[in-house]
Scaffold this motif. Structure first.
Motif, PDB file in Angstrom:
ATOM      1  N   SER A 212      72.081  65.580   1.157  1.00  0.00           N
ATOM      2  CA  SER A 212      71.267  64.425   1.090  1.00  0.00           C
ATOM      3  C   SER A 212      70.341  63.911   1.912  1.00  0.00           C
ATOM      4  N   PHE A 213      70.776  64.321   3.047  1.00  0.00           N
ATOM      5  CA  PHE A 213      69.304  64.723   4.058  1.00  0.00           C
ATOM      6  C   PHE A 213      68.607  65.190   3.231  1.00  0.00           C
ATOM      7  N   ASN A 214      68.919  66.183   2.548  1.00  0.00           N
ATOM      8  CA  ASN A 214      67.579  67.135   1.799  1.00  0.00           C
ATOM      9  C   ASN A 214      67.058  66.357   1.428  1.00  0.00           C
ATOM     10  N   ARG A 215      67.932  65.577   0.222  1.00  0.00           N
ATOM     11  CA  ARG A 215      67.114  64.369  -0.803  1.00  0.00           C
ATOM     12  C   ARG A 215      66.344  63.749  -0.292  1.00  0.00           C
ATOM     13  N   ALA A 216      66.581  63.151   0.996  1.00  0.00           N
ATOM     14  CA  ALA A 216      66.040  61.867   1.689  1.00  0.00           C
ATOM     15  C   ALA A 216      64.505  62.787   2.165  1.00  0.00           C
ATOM     16  N   GLU A 217      64.753  64.065   2.390  1.00  0.00           N
ATOM     17  CA  GLU A 217      63.254  64.779   3.030  1.00  0.00           C
ATOM     18  C   GLU A 217      62.500  65.039   2.159  1.00  0.00           C
ATOM     19  N   ASP A 218      63.411  65.914   0.617  1.00  0.00           N
ATOM     20  CA  ASP A 218      62.217  65.463  -0.276  1.00  0.00           C
ATOM     21  C   ASP A 218      61.668  64.496  -0.830  1.00  0.00           C
ATOM     22  N   LEU A 219      61.926  62.997  -0.634  1.00  0.00           N
ATOM     23  CA  LEU A 219      62.296  61.939  -1.404  1.00  0.00           C
ATOM     24  C   LEU A 219      60.863  61.571  -0.459  1.00  0.00           C
TER      25      LEU A 219
ATOM     26  N   PHE B  86      56.635  67.585  -7.196  1.00  0.00           N
ATOM     27  CA  PHE B  86      57.617  69.167  -6.352  1.00  0.00           C
ATOM     28  C   PHE B  86      58.304  69.519  -6.820  1.00  0.00           C
ATOM     29  N   GLN B  87      58.908  70.537  -7.127  1.00  0.00           N
ATOM     30  CA  GLN B  87      60.313  70.923  -7.671  1.00  0.00           C
ATOM     31  C   GLN B  87      61.039  70.292  -7.931  1.00  0.00           C
ATOM     32  N   ASN B  88      62.328  69.341  -6.669  1.00  0.00           N
ATOM     33  CA  ASN B  88      63.366  68.806  -7.832  1.00  0.00           C
ATOM     34  C   ASN B  88      63.056  67.598  -8.310  1.00  0.00           C
ATOM     35  N   PRO B  89      63.443  67.653  -9.602  1.00  0.00           N
ATOM     36  CA  PRO B  89      62.547  66.309 -10.200  1.00  0.00           C
ATOM     37  C   PRO B  89      63.678  65.148 -10.127  1.00  0.00           C
ATOM     38  N   ASP B  90      64.409  65.187  -9.619  1.00  0.00           N
ATOM     39  CA  ASP B  90      65.692  63.976  -8.881  1.00  0.00           C
ATOM     40  C   ASP B  90      65.205  63.766  -7.684  1.00  0.00           C
ATOM     41  N   ASN B  91      64.726  64.258  -6.649  1.00  0.00           N
ATOM     42  CA  ASN B  91      64.751  64.446  -5.425  1.00  0.00           C
ATOM     43  C   ASN B  91      63.395  63.274  -5.343  1.00  0.00           C
ATOM     44  N   LEU B 140      68.042  61.023 -17.836  1.00  0.00           N
ATOM     45  CA  LEU B 140      66.950  61.840 -18.626  1.00  0.00           C
ATOM     46  C   LEU B 140      66.932  63.691 -18.220  1.00  0.00           C
ATOM     47  N   SER B 141      66.573  64.200 -19.520  1.00  0.00           N
ATOM     48  CA  SER B 141      66.512  65.792 -18.668  1.00  0.00           C
ATOM     49  C   SER B 141      66.119  65.533 -18.128  1.00  0.00           C
ATOM     50  N   GLY B 142      66.134  67.580 -17.199  1.00  0.00           N
ATOM     51  CA  GLY B 142      64.880  67.897 -16.248  1.00  0.00           C
ATOM     52  C   GLY B 142      63.475  67.723 -16.264  1.00  0.00           C
ATOM     53  N   GLY B 143      63.261  68.395 -17.621  1.00  0.00           N
ATOM     54  CA  GLY B 143      61.973  68.395 -17.999  1.00  0.00           C
ATOM     55  C   GLY B 143      61.184  67.263 -18.900  1.00  0.00           C
ATOM     56  N   GLU B 165      56.086  74.674  -7.337  1.00  0.00           N
ATOM     57  CA  GLU B 165      56.789  74.750  -8.013  1.00  0.00           C
ATOM     58  C   GLU B 165      57.987  74.286  -9.339  1.00  0.00           C
ATOM     59  N   ALA B 166      56.811  73.075  -9.361  1.00  0.00           N
ATOM     60  CA  ALA B 166      56.959  72.031 -10.142  1.00  0.00           C
ATOM     61  C   ALA B 166      58.322  72.452 -11.714  1.00  0.00           C
ATOM     62  N   THR B 167      57.675  73.503 -12.252  1.00  0.00           N
ATOM     63  CA  THR B 167      59.059  74.410 -13.852  1.00  0.00           C
ATOM     64  C   THR B 167      59.648  74.683 -13.201  1.00  0.00           C
TER      65      THR B 167
END
Lengths: 265, 278
Positions: A212-219, B86-91, B140-143, B165-167
């Motif tokens: 969650s910390f990492n997510r928060a940072e990324d977000l 950014f890299q992680n689609p969720d974050n 939704l899917s990652g893509g 590193e979007a992909t």
């Protein structure tokens, strides 16, 4: 585990209740909880019950969902009702032993408390079943807006709320994943005594916390990169509209209140 | 051609004692170029991307984006010009639904609602996500999420798109989808693209490739120039593009292969001509 939780779930639909303004629904639900305490005899409870069932019918949602909403709280309700029945004195005494006695008033109170509980749960379930979490957070933001005058951080709270709501399913998925990963390594969840159960939670909780910390940072980085500078000078994409049907709710509730006051003994 | 991004002698140190994450890096990117930045993990690629829009401020050196030097005064102006995925689609999904997420950046800029409605719709059309506009990210899917992130950037009408590193967290199909979307949008809007990637095939599509190692820029050139280095790339911790691998395998079996870099098509052409000539 997650599927049993009916409270806080949203069932998509297109009924009158679904289309109501979330502000109206939110305030009406709180208002209902407040005025249900006005009811004090069987006529007024009957009115409240009929009113509630009409609302449920209007929502076109299967009644089973509401029944399931009550289930997790059933023991709490029965416990309270039992206390009421056993300890209320007055009226005809039917049965008595030591400090316990079942009396006419006791039974009556028990039934009333039961109705009150069930109706309140039905109404709040109706709110969450017919309103998207997002709309709810919009409504809360709108209702809190006057608090800006006393420097209450309304924008921040509502942003936090909407991000929290958006991340609930994501974090649920992750919890499931971590649980399975730890199970694969031999952690037993929900086994053994209380202490053991608590110990088993640690390998779930800590990774979840760290991620969650990492997510928060990324977000936060992503938000900043997209030009987020706080609440000042922002416009809003979603706006709430007040329709005629929303005014109708106010009228219906006014009539309901008057009738309730009239019927109470 | 006028450079749109210019970095001069950039040095970034996260920790005083530690090795610099970036060490005197200088390069420039021209308007309309597609530049790929490659390098192994920890070579400073992501740090570099973040220095361009001021998410990280360098200790030494200067960054200039579109004639503006990067400093406190015009940092937000620069962020308007630079869109990052950014890299992680969720974050990086801020909104509760697709359209809310696309609108987030527009809300931040204080764009009036009528304009927002048009731009959100338009951006979602460009990434072919219109029919998903009221979906929640969990469905939704990652893509698809990455395409929404791109739509969020496109709606802001930036001049530069940085793909950090979007992909890298997508499957080959999602990767293909995202890259073709970016390509199309780049052509339509004459954008400048800086893509940071591990994916060597993605880098092969670029106009120019920059190679980083240990916080330093070690090589710079067209994909053909970079990839003809062949096995040397492996020394830099990078993979070879498929035609190069094929060439190496053929050379091992005693077949004379051309020295210069060939794309997949070029390789096919060379193969069939050489078979016919025998």
């Amino acid at each position: 585990m997650m599927n049993k939780l009916i409270f806080g779930r949203y069932i998509p639909g297109d009924s009158l209740i679904h289309r109501l303004d979330p502000r109206v629904k939110l305030i009406a639900s709180f208002y209902f909880i407040a005025i249900i305490f006005l009811a004090n005899n069987w006529q007024s409870y009957l009115l409240a019950a009929v009113f509630t069932f009409c609302c449920i019918l209007l929502s076109k949602i299967d009644f089973g969902f509401f029944a399931r909403g009550v289930r997790p709280l059933l023991w709490l309700i029965l416990f309270t009702v039992a206390l009421q029945i056993l300890f209320t004195t007055g009226g005809t005494v039917y049965w008595s032993w030591w400090i316990f006695n079942i009396t006419e008033y006791g039974l009556q109170n028990g039934v009333f408390i039961f109705c009150r509980f069930v109706l309140i749960i039905f109404m709040s379930t109706l709110l969450t079943l017919t309103t998207q979490p997002l709309e709810l957070s919009d409504a809360i933001e709108y209702i809190l807006r006057p608090l800006k005058a006393v420097r209450f951080p309304v924008h921040e709270i509502s942003l936090m709320l909407s991000i929290a709501l958006r991340f609930v399913p994501t974090l649920m998925d992750e919890t499931e994943k971590i649980m399975n990963a730890q199970r694969a390594r031999g952690v037993d969840f929900g086994e053994g005594g209380l202490l053991q159960k608590m110990k088993a939670i640690v390998p779930l909780l800590i990774p979840l916390f760290v991620s969650s910390f990492n997510r928060a940072e990324d977000l936060a980085t992503a938000m900043e990169a997209r030009g987020y500078q706080g609440g000042e000078g922002r416009t809003k994409y979603r706006v709430l509209h007040w329709h005629q049907r929303d005014s109708l709710v106010v009228v219906v509730y006014a009539c309901f209140t008057i009738a309730l006051v009239f019927l109470r003994g | 051609m006028k450079p749109i991004i210019e970095l001069q002698e950039i040095t970034v140190r996260y920790n005083e004692e530690e090795l610099a994450a970036l060490n005197k890096v200088s390069f420039s990117i021209n308007q309309g170029e597609w530049v790929a930045l490659i390098g192994h993990n920890g070579s400073g690629k992501s740090t570099l991307a973040k220095t361009i829009n001021g998410l990280i401020l360098p200790q030494e050196g200067s960054v200039t984006v579109g004639d503006m030097p990067l400093d406190e005064a015009n940092i937000w102006q620069i962020r308007k010009m630079v869109g990052m995925v950014f890299q992680n689609p969720d974050n990086q999904f801020v909104g509760s639904t697709v359209e809310d997420d696309v609108a987030f950046g527009l809300e931040n800029q204080g764009i009036p609602r009528e304009e927002m409605l048009i731009r959100v719709k338009d951006a979602l059309e460009q990434v072919r996500m219109s029919e998903f506009s009221t979906r929640e990210p969990a469905r939704l899917s990652g893509g698809q999420k990455q395409r929404v992130a791109i739509a969020g950037v496109v709606a802001l009408r930036p001049d530069i798109i940085i793909l950090d590193e979007a992909t890298s967290m997508l499957d080959p199909e999602g990767r293909e989808e995202v890259i073709s979307t970016i390509k199309k949008i780049k052509e339509q809007n004459n954008l400048t693209v800086l893509s940071i990637t591990h994916d060597i095939d993605e880098a092969a599509n670029a106009n120019r490739v920059l190679v980083m190692r240990e916080g330093e820029l070690v090589r710079e050139g067209t994909p053909a120039e970079i990839f003809s280095a062949g096995p040397e790339l492996i020394g830099l911790g990078l993979d070879l593009p498929f035609p190069e691998k094929l060439k190496a395998a053929l050379a091992q079996r005693g077949i004379d292969v051309p020295k210069e870099y060939l794309t997949e098509e070029g390789m096919v052409d060379w193969l069939w001509t050489s078979v016919l000539n025998k």
